[in-house]
Design an enzyme around this catalytic site. Structure first.
Site, PDB file in Angstrom:
ATOM      1  N   LYS A  22       0.813  -1.219   0.000  1.00 59.51           N
ATOM      2  CA  LYS A  22       0.000   0.000   0.000  1.00 59.51           C
ATOM      3  C   LYS A  22       0.846   1.267   0.000  1.00 59.51           C
ATOM      4  O   LYS A  22       0.346   2.353  -0.283  1.00 59.51           O
ATOM      5  CB  LYS A  22      -0.910   0.015   1.227  1.00 59.51           C
ATOM      6  CG  LYS A  22      -1.793  -1.222   1.391  1.00 59.51           C
ATOM      7  CD  LYS A  22      -2.753  -1.396   0.231  1.00 59.51           C
ATOM      8  CE  LYS A  22      -3.661  -2.589   0.451  1.00 59.51           C
ATOM      9  NZ  LYS A  22      -4.529  -2.863  -0.716  1.00 59.51           N
ATOM     10  N   LYS A  73      13.890  -7.475   4.543  1.00 62.00           N
ATOM     11  CA  LYS A  73      14.318  -6.465   5.525  1.00 62.00           C
ATOM     12  C   LYS A  73      15.629  -6.824   6.226  1.00 62.00           C
ATOM     13  O   LYS A  73      16.481  -5.960   6.444  1.00 62.00           O
ATOM     14  CB  LYS A  73      13.205  -6.224   6.539  1.00 62.00           C
ATOM     15  CG  LYS A  73      11.978  -5.560   5.915  1.00 62.00           C
ATOM     16  CD  LYS A  73      10.846  -5.409   6.897  1.00 62.00           C
ATOM     17  CE  LYS A  73       9.624  -4.794   6.198  1.00 62.00           C
ATOM     18  NZ  LYS A  73       8.477  -4.636   7.102  1.00 62.00           N
ATOM     19  N   ALA A 138       9.701  -6.839  10.580  1.00 60.78           N
ATOM     20  CA  ALA A 138       8.684  -5.939  11.102  1.00 60.78           C
ATOM     21  C   ALA A 138       8.403  -6.226  12.572  1.00 60.78           C
ATOM     22  O   ALA A 138       8.273  -5.303  13.388  1.00 60.78           O
ATOM     23  CB  ALA A 138       7.401  -6.066  10.284  1.00 60.78           C
ATOM     24  N   GLY A 246      -3.280  -3.244   8.968  1.00 63.68           N
ATOM     25  CA  GLY A 246      -1.994  -2.977   8.343  1.00 63.68           C
ATOM     26  C   GLY A 246      -1.929  -1.641   7.627  1.00 63.68           C
ATOM     27  O   GLY A 246      -0.953  -0.901   7.789  1.00 63.68           O
TER      28      GLY A 246
END
Length: 264
Positions: A22, A73, A138, A246
């Site tokens: 998004k 990540k 995360a 989210g």
């Protein structure tokens, strides 16, 4: 969106898969609203191709940097030239800034975004008990941010038990006055339970954590971006729990992303 020209700057969004993200929509809406000649482009990059992609970013002179999502990540954190203390502690990075000399500097905004969204949801974690499912990039950042925000006891679990134990060990070293565990104390009373795994994404009906037994005032939060209301969140809302989605975390961390990429 602004017309692409030879003066347009770019920000990459790196992930695999990438269809669920998004952040590009939120970033590009911000750029259009402020007439900034910059766009964010989703780039689906397999793990095997990530080193070559980061090498290309170093030489991409009209690239401002990148936003990083699952599963890259930790790998990106290990490849940085400059890392913030948060990246060094949690071993994960979700925003990379390309410096003028081609070096890559990284930070981690997932946790800050999650806690900022949590304040909008109406929960202050200070002095509270929290359960966190997921010790990946995360999840690690969220764990750090919750402790920085004052959470008293944090229980973190992961399908990889060793990963959860390693995260708990690193966090205890920095927060010796808190309880950071992988097994819940008998008297734990959850004010918040958060899913920081891909469970529930894109049609997956899995519940990452049982809702039975949660206090009625416990906030149930998910970081999955698509769908916004995962099956787990829908079930929690049906039981009367406040929920956090989210996309709410994505929106809340956008100011931190813009600041690190040096957009004013």
């Amino acid at each position: 969106m602004t017309a692409i020209s030879g003066e347009t700057r770019f920000v990459a969004m790196l992930g695999d898969p990438i269809v669920q993200v998004k952040t590009p929509a939120a970033f590009n809406a911000w750029a259009a609203d402020r007439e900034q000649d910059v766009v964010m482009i989703p780039m689906q990059v397999a793990a095997a191709d990530l080193p070559a992609t980061l090498s290309a970013l170093r030489g991409w002179r009209n690239c401002c940097g990148a936003v990083v999502t699952y599963p890259h990540k930790q790998a990106v954190a290990a490849a940085l030239d400059v890392a913030t203390p948060a990246v060094q502690l949690v071993g994960a990075c979700n925003v990379v800034r390309r410096l003028a000399d081609g070096r890559l500097s990284g930070t981690m905004t997932d946790g800050m975004g999650f806690v900022r969204a949590l304040s909008e949801t109406g929960l202050d974690p200070r002095g509270r008990d929290v359960r966190l499912i997921g010790a990946g990039g995360a999840g690690s950042a969220i764990a750090l941010a919750l402790l920085e925000a004052g959470a008293a006891r944090l229980v973190v679990t992961d399908r990889d038990a060793a990963r959860a134990k390693d995260l708990a060990r690193r966090l205890r070293a920095s927060f010796a006055d808190r309880v950071v565990a992988t097994v819940p104390p008998a008297d734990l009373r959850c004010a918040l339970v958060c899913n920081a795994t891909p469970a529930g994404m894109s049609g997956d009906t899995a519940h990452p954590f049982p809702l039975d037994g949660l206090p009625s005032d416990c906030v149930v939060a998910d970081i999955v971006p698509d769908p916004p209301m995962t099956p787990w969140l829908r079930a929690a809302a049906g039981r009367g729990h406040r929920v956090q989605t989210g996309p709410e975390m994505v929106r809340a961390q956008l100011p931190e992303i813009l600041s690190f990429l040096d957009f004013r």
